[in-house]
Design an enzyme around this catalytic site. Structure first.
Site, short mmCIF file in Angstrom:
data_model
loop_
_atom_site.label_atom_id
_atom_site.label_comp_id
_atom_site.label_asym_id
_atom_site.label_seq_id
_atom_site.Cartn_x
_atom_site.Cartn_y
_atom_site.Cartn_z
N ASP A 20 0.83 -1.20 0.00
CA ASP A 20 0.00 0.00 0.00
C ASP A 20 0.87 1.26 0.00
O ASP A 20 2.11 1.19 0.01
CB ASP A 20 -0.92 -0.05 1.24
CG ASP A 20 -2.32 0.42 0.94
OD1 ASP A 20 -2.47 1.30 0.09
OD2 ASP A 20 -3.27 -0.09 1.57
N GLU A 37 -1.16 2.06 -5.02
CA GLU A 37 -1.08 3.51 -4.77
C GLU A 37 -2.32 4.20 -5.35
O GLU A 37 -2.30 5.40 -5.57
CB GLU A 37 0.26 4.12 -5.22
CG GLU A 37 0.67 3.90 -6.64
CD GLU A 37 -0.18 4.68 -7.63
OE1 GLU A 37 -1.19 4.10 -8.08
OE2 GLU A 37 0.18 5.84 -7.94
N TRP A 38 -3.37 3.41 -5.59
CA TRP A 38 -4.73 3.88 -5.94
C TRP A 38 -4.81 4.64 -7.27
O TRP A 38 -5.71 5.44 -7.49
CB TRP A 38 -5.30 4.75 -4.80
CG TRP A 38 -4.90 4.29 -3.44
CD1 TRP A 38 -5.25 3.10 -2.86
CD2 TRP A 38 -4.05 4.96 -2.49
NE1 TRP A 38 -4.67 3.00 -1.61
CE2 TRP A 38 -3.93 4.13 -1.36
CE3 TRP A 38 -3.39 6.19 -2.49
CZ2 TRP A 38 -3.17 4.48 -0.25
CZ3 TRP A 38 -2.63 6.54 -1.38
CH2 TRP A 38 -2.53 5.68 -0.28
N GLY A 39 -3.84 4.39 -8.14
CA GLY A 39 -3.89 5.05 -9.46
C GLY A 39 -3.39 6.48 -9.45
O GLY A 39 -3.38 7.16 -10.48
N ASP A 89 -10.35 3.00 -3.26
CA ASP A 89 -11.01 1.75 -2.86
C ASP A 89 -12.44 1.58 -3.39
O ASP A 89 -13.22 2.52 -3.45
CB ASP A 89 -11.10 1.68 -1.33
CG ASP A 89 -9.73 1.59 -0.71
OD1 ASP A 89 -8.72 1.70 -1.43
OD2 ASP A 89 -9.66 1.41 0.52
C1 GLA Z 1 -6.09 0.93 1.57
C2 GLA Z 1 -6.22 -0.04 0.39
C3 GLA Z 1 -7.31 -1.04 0.69
C4 GLA Z 1 -7.00 -1.78 1.99
C5 GLA Z 1 -6.82 -0.79 3.12
C6 GLA Z 1 -6.31 -1.44 4.38
O1 GLA Z 1 -7.22 1.73 1.69
O2 GLA Z 1 -6.51 0.66 -0.78
O3 GLA Z 1 -7.45 -1.96 -0.37
O4 GLA Z 1 -5.84 -2.55 1.80
O5 GLA Z 1 -5.88 0.22 2.77
O6 GLA Z 1 -6.09 -0.54 5.41
#
Ligand code: GLA
Length: 400
Positions: free
Chosen positions: A148, A183-185, A205
């Site tokens: 993450d 890293e969510w894009g 997410d």
């Molecule tokens: C981030 C990630 C999620 C999950 C949470 C856990 O938000 O994007 O997929 O792994 O952390 O805390």
């Protein structure tokens, strides 16, 4: 001279200049289960064992699901030598014993960490401990690492450098491992992560709804599907766009929304990481996630993602190239109301993108994945009625 050459060569290897990601793994999108969407912070080793048992007993393992991944909150602290320790209350047997249990079921084991000093829930992350943690995971026999980016973003860490460092640490530890970037894009990993990891999250997410946007930024699968459309070209064997773990079967989606969510993840060639309680699943959910035709579309060896060639406010049409001159076509009603659709085959945008390949064949026959029947050919018009949030799915094969 010869000695000098050898010295330079050895030094170059020692410096890790030739470090790389592990090749020849995740050649099709990884399939498995992760703890986060259902168990969240409450996950225990008992739950993980129960999910491994259920994966075998329900037939999910035989259908191709193989990873059992523990997401955030398994960590606790570091010992005096800096070794990462698992939570003694929720994981009393430790991670090595858990990995052994999962392996004894013929499955693979995954863990989670973070490029920052802390994980997203505030437990110890891997920053400064990358090589040590990688060695620890290898000693436990870990097969999958989700990594993450919490706290790393706050500290201004560079995403490429941070992920490359962990990639090199994993490679040096020597145990082949699927490396999943999260890293969510934010820094467009689809443009740089092919050499670094095997899958990379493309958005913030997912949450358990079809279409919604929470204050946290979490969003529904239809929102994520929209964001996935422009980056369809960046998928391929060993490097996958990851639109996040599935919410199928978690209660927030209607049966039709479950069906469409899963279908569209298969059309995207998305990693299929289940996020529900495998020990308590509806028969319909199990039937959906083990549908052989759907899984074959997801796991097609070409590894292409689908292209959205008709984008309407109500009915969208996606096409995906499959091995052997075949194609998958999904007609998705994104609205909540029943809609008629009428789709001619000579759509300009479709022929423009796939002009040579699609038109090289005169005529295709259509196989309807849901009723497992032939549905005419591309000489006929594609028309009908679709309930709100329902999806039609066809596999097209050349008529010889
Ligand atoms: C981030 C990630 C999620 C999950 C949470 C856990 O938000 O994007 O997929 O792994 O952390 O805390």
């Amino acid at each position: 001279m010869k000695k000098l050459f050898l010295f330079v060569l050895v030094s170059v290897f020692n410096l890790g200049i030739y470090a790389q990601k592990f090749e020849n793994i995740a050649l099709t999108p990884p399939m498995g289960w992760s703890s986060w969407n259902y168990f969240g912070r409450e996950i225990t080793e008992g739950d993980v064992r129960a999910m491994a048992d259920a994966m075998v007993e329900t037939g999910l393992r035989d259908a191709g699901y193989e990873y059992i991944n523990v997401d955030d909150t398994w960590q606790f602290d570091r010992d005096a030598e800096g070794n990462i320790l698992a939570d003694p209350e929720r994981f009393p047997s430790g991670m090595k014993a858990l990995a052994d249990y999962v392996h004894s079921k013929g499955l693979k084991f995954g863990v989670y960490s973070c490029a920052g000093v802390k994980t997203c829930v505030g437990l110890p992350g891997s920053r400064g401990y990358e090589f040590q943690d990688a060695r620890t995971y290898a000693s436990w026999g870990v097969d999958f690492l989700k990594y993450d980016f919490c706290y790393a973003d706050i500290d201004g860490q560079n995403s490429y450098a941070s992920y490359k460092l962990m990639r090199d640490a994993l490679y040096k530890a020597g145990k082949p491992i699927v490396f999943s970037l999260c890293e969510w894009g934010t820094t467009k990993p689809w443009t740089w992560a092919k050499e670094v990891g095997h899958l990379y999250r493309t958005t913030i997410d997912i949450t358990d709804c079809a279409e919604c946007l929470l204050v946290t930024g979490a969003r529904g699968w239809l929102n994520i599907l929209d964001e996935s459309a422009p980056i369809w070209k960046h998928n391929g064997p060993g490097h996958w766009n990851d639109p996040d773990m599935l919410e199928v079967g978690n209660g927030g989606l209607t049966p039709l929304e479950n069906k469409s969510h899963f279908t569209m993840w298969c059309m995207l060639s998305a990693p299929l990481i289940l996020g529900n309680d495998l020990a308590n699943m509806d028969a319909d959910v199990l039937k959906l996630i083990t549908n052989k035709d759907l899984l074959a579309i997801d796991q097609d060896p070409l590894g292409q993602s689908a292209y959205r060639y008709i984008e309407d406010e109500e009915i969208d049409v996606w096409i995906k190239q499959l091995e052997g001159d075949k194609w998958a076509i999904a007609v998705l009603n994104t609205s909540e109301d029943t809609k008629d659709f009428h789709i001619p085959w000579n759509i300009y945008y479709m022929t423009r993108v796939f002009q040579e390949k699609f038109n090289a064949v005169d005529k295709y026959k259509l196989y309807n994945v849901w009723d497992k029947k032939e549905w005419g050919t591309t000489d006929d018009e594609l028309k009908g009625t679709l309930e709100g949030r329902d999806v039609l799915l066809f596999v097209l094969s050349p008529v010889k």
